[in-house]
Design a protein around this motif. Structure first.
Motif, mmCIF file in Angstrom:
data_model
loop_
_atom_site.group_PDB
_atom_site.id
_atom_site.type_symbol
_atom_site.label_atom_id
_atom_site.label_comp_id
_atom_site.label_asym_id
_atom_site.label_seq_id
_atom_site.Cartn_x
_atom_site.Cartn_y
_atom_site.Cartn_z
ATOM 1 N N SER A 35 0.839 -1.209 0.000
ATOM 2 C CA SER A 35 0.000 0.000 0.000
ATOM 3 C C SER A 35 0.871 1.255 0.000
ATOM 4 C CB SER A 35 -0.932 0.007 1.207
ATOM 5 O OG SER A 35 -0.215 0.184 2.420
ATOM 6 N N GLN A 36 2.009 1.196 0.707
ATOM 7 C CA GLN A 36 2.927 2.332 0.704
ATOM 8 C C GLN A 36 3.588 2.504 -0.658
ATOM 9 O OE1 GLN A 36 3.470 4.583 3.389
ATOM 10 N NE2 GLN A 36 1.587 3.490 3.921
ATOM 11 N N LEU A 37 3.882 1.384 -1.320
ATOM 12 C CA LEU A 37 4.432 1.455 -2.673
ATOM 13 C C LEU A 37 3.443 2.134 -3.618
ATOM 14 C CD1 LEU A 37 6.706 0.628 -4.663
ATOM 15 C CD2 LEU A 37 5.450 -1.503 -5.033
ATOM 16 N N SER A 38 2.164 1.804 -3.476
ATOM 17 C CA SER A 38 1.135 2.428 -4.312
ATOM 18 C C SER A 38 1.024 3.920 -4.018
ATOM 19 C CB SER A 38 -0.213 1.745 -4.072
ATOM 20 O OG SER A 38 -0.213 0.421 -4.557
ATOM 21 N N LEU A 39 1.119 4.289 -2.738
ATOM 22 C CA LEU A 39 1.071 5.707 -2.379
ATOM 23 C C LEU A 39 2.255 6.457 -2.970
ATOM 24 C CD1 LEU A 39 -0.145 8.059 -0.791
ATOM 25 C CD2 LEU A 39 1.145 7.274 1.225
ATOM 26 N N MET A 40 3.438 5.858 -2.887
ATOM 27 C CA MET A 40 4.627 6.496 -3.462
ATOM 28 C C MET A 40 4.508 6.630 -4.975
ATOM 29 S SD MET A 40 7.594 4.571 -1.247
ATOM 30 C CE MET A 40 7.639 4.704 0.553
ATOM 31 N N ASP A 41 4.000 5.593 -5.632
ATOM 32 C CA ASP A 41 3.820 5.657 -7.089
ATOM 33 C C ASP A 41 2.816 6.727 -7.469
ATOM 34 O OD1 ASP A 41 5.655 3.735 -7.792
ATOM 35 O OD2 ASP A 41 4.225 2.086 -7.727
ATOM 36 N N LEU A 42 1.772 6.862 -6.670
ATOM 37 C CA LEU A 42 0.756 7.875 -6.926
ATOM 38 C C LEU A 42 1.356 9.274 -6.841
ATOM 39 C CD1 LEU A 42 -2.305 8.031 -7.506
ATOM 40 C CD2 LEU A 42 -2.662 8.209 -5.037
#
Length: 312
Positions: free
Chosen positions: A63-70
């Motif tokens: 979920s943190q990876l997705s936030l960073m990608d966003l």
């Protein structure tokens, strides 16, 4: 050449595409990628937040990876698209600093996070009995906070440093965002200290994690090969290959850009490589992690009511 007083003038971003029909077509493709990346990463964050089956360290990190990608793709694409559509190329000095800060923060954070995800898989497969201790929820929180903290501090130091450079009046950045390497060529002072710092930081936040990831997955694949359960082998191999795909797409262009000698690069190469780690990878991550993961597909079925035909 004359020096540029950066307190009252803007930088100029030369952009990624030519101002013609081909440029509009390429921009349309990038905006489609931006839409897919935004929707995919937002959906991943929502799924992991609301589905109890995904409340594990692996998915918290994801979920943190997705936030960073966003945040990653939102840092570069909107400004690039706005400048292209409205025929502008300028970006304020402060805006360039902000863009540089978020870009560097996400680069460092994501490098550390991907290494943590590799460690998570290593412990889960090679030391399953120790997993509840080594990758507890508390440890997961420490990893997340540590990644964000180290990435932000590293980025802040570099951003403040580069904004105190003296620049020539020729302040056109041959890139589609305020990239460090492209900005250094505009400085009218010796930048060897800053370049050495960039090399050191890239080694610490990207190269060493990449080597650690390679070692972790090498050990995991060795363990997978000796698994007795065919189903377990298949699941573990799928997970490892998924993570390695993300790692290669992210690390390879980054390391090549910032560790390879500058005289072997052209501005066009810089921009093409940057497309991989700033635009394509944020789109590929949620697609790869969802379509090749039955747990995520199951969460999509429960939360969104889609992919029910894949449910076993």
């Amino acid at each position: 050449m004359e020096k540029w007083n950066h307190t009252s003038n803007d930088f100029i971003l030369l952009g990624l595409f030519p101002q013609n029909q081909t440029g509009f077509l390429l921009l349309f493709f990038i905006m489609l990628v931006f839409f897919l990346a935004t929707m995919g990463n937002m959906a991943m964050i929502h799924l992991i937040r609301v589905d109890p089956h995904l409340h594990t360290p692996m998915y918290y990190l994801l979920s943190q990876l997705s936030l960073m990608d966003l945040m990653y793709i939102s840092t570069t694409v909107p400004k690039m698209a706005f400048n292209f559509l409205f025929g502008q190329k300028d970006i304020s000095f402060l805006g360039c600093g902000v863009q540089n800060f978020f870009f560097l923060t996400m680069a460092a954070c994501e490098g550390l996070l991907l290494a943590s995800m590799a460690y998570d898989q290593y412990v889960a497969i090679c030391h399953p009995l120790h997993y509840p201790i080594r990758m507890s929820n508390r440890m997961c929180v420490k990893i997340i906070i540590g990644s964000w903290t180290l990435g932000s501090i590293n980025s802040l130091v570099y951003t403040v440093y580069i904004l105190h450079f003296s620049y020539w009046r020729s302040k056109a950045i041959d890139h589609f965002f305020c990239d460090v390497s492209a900005m250094l060529s505009l400085a009218c002072m010796d930048t060897w200290v800053y370049e050495y710092m960039v090399f050191t930081s890239t080694t610490l936040f990207l190269l060493l994690p990449f080597l650690g990831i390679t070692a972790s997955y090498g050990r995991v694949l060795f363990a997978v090969y000796h698994m007795r359960s065919k189903e377990g082998r298949k699941k573990a191999f799928t997970t490892c290959s998924t993570h390695l795909t993300v790692v290669i797409f992210y690390y390879a262009p980054f390391v090549y850009t910032y560790l390879w000698p500058k005289n072997l690069h052209s501005p066009a190469e810089y921009k093409i490589l940057a497309v991989f780690y700033t635009i394509l990878t944020p789109m590929l991550n949620p697609i790869i992690y969802s379509l090749r993961n039955k747990e995520v597909l199951g969460a999509m079925t429960r939360v969104f009511g889609i992919f029910s035909f894949l449910k076993e």
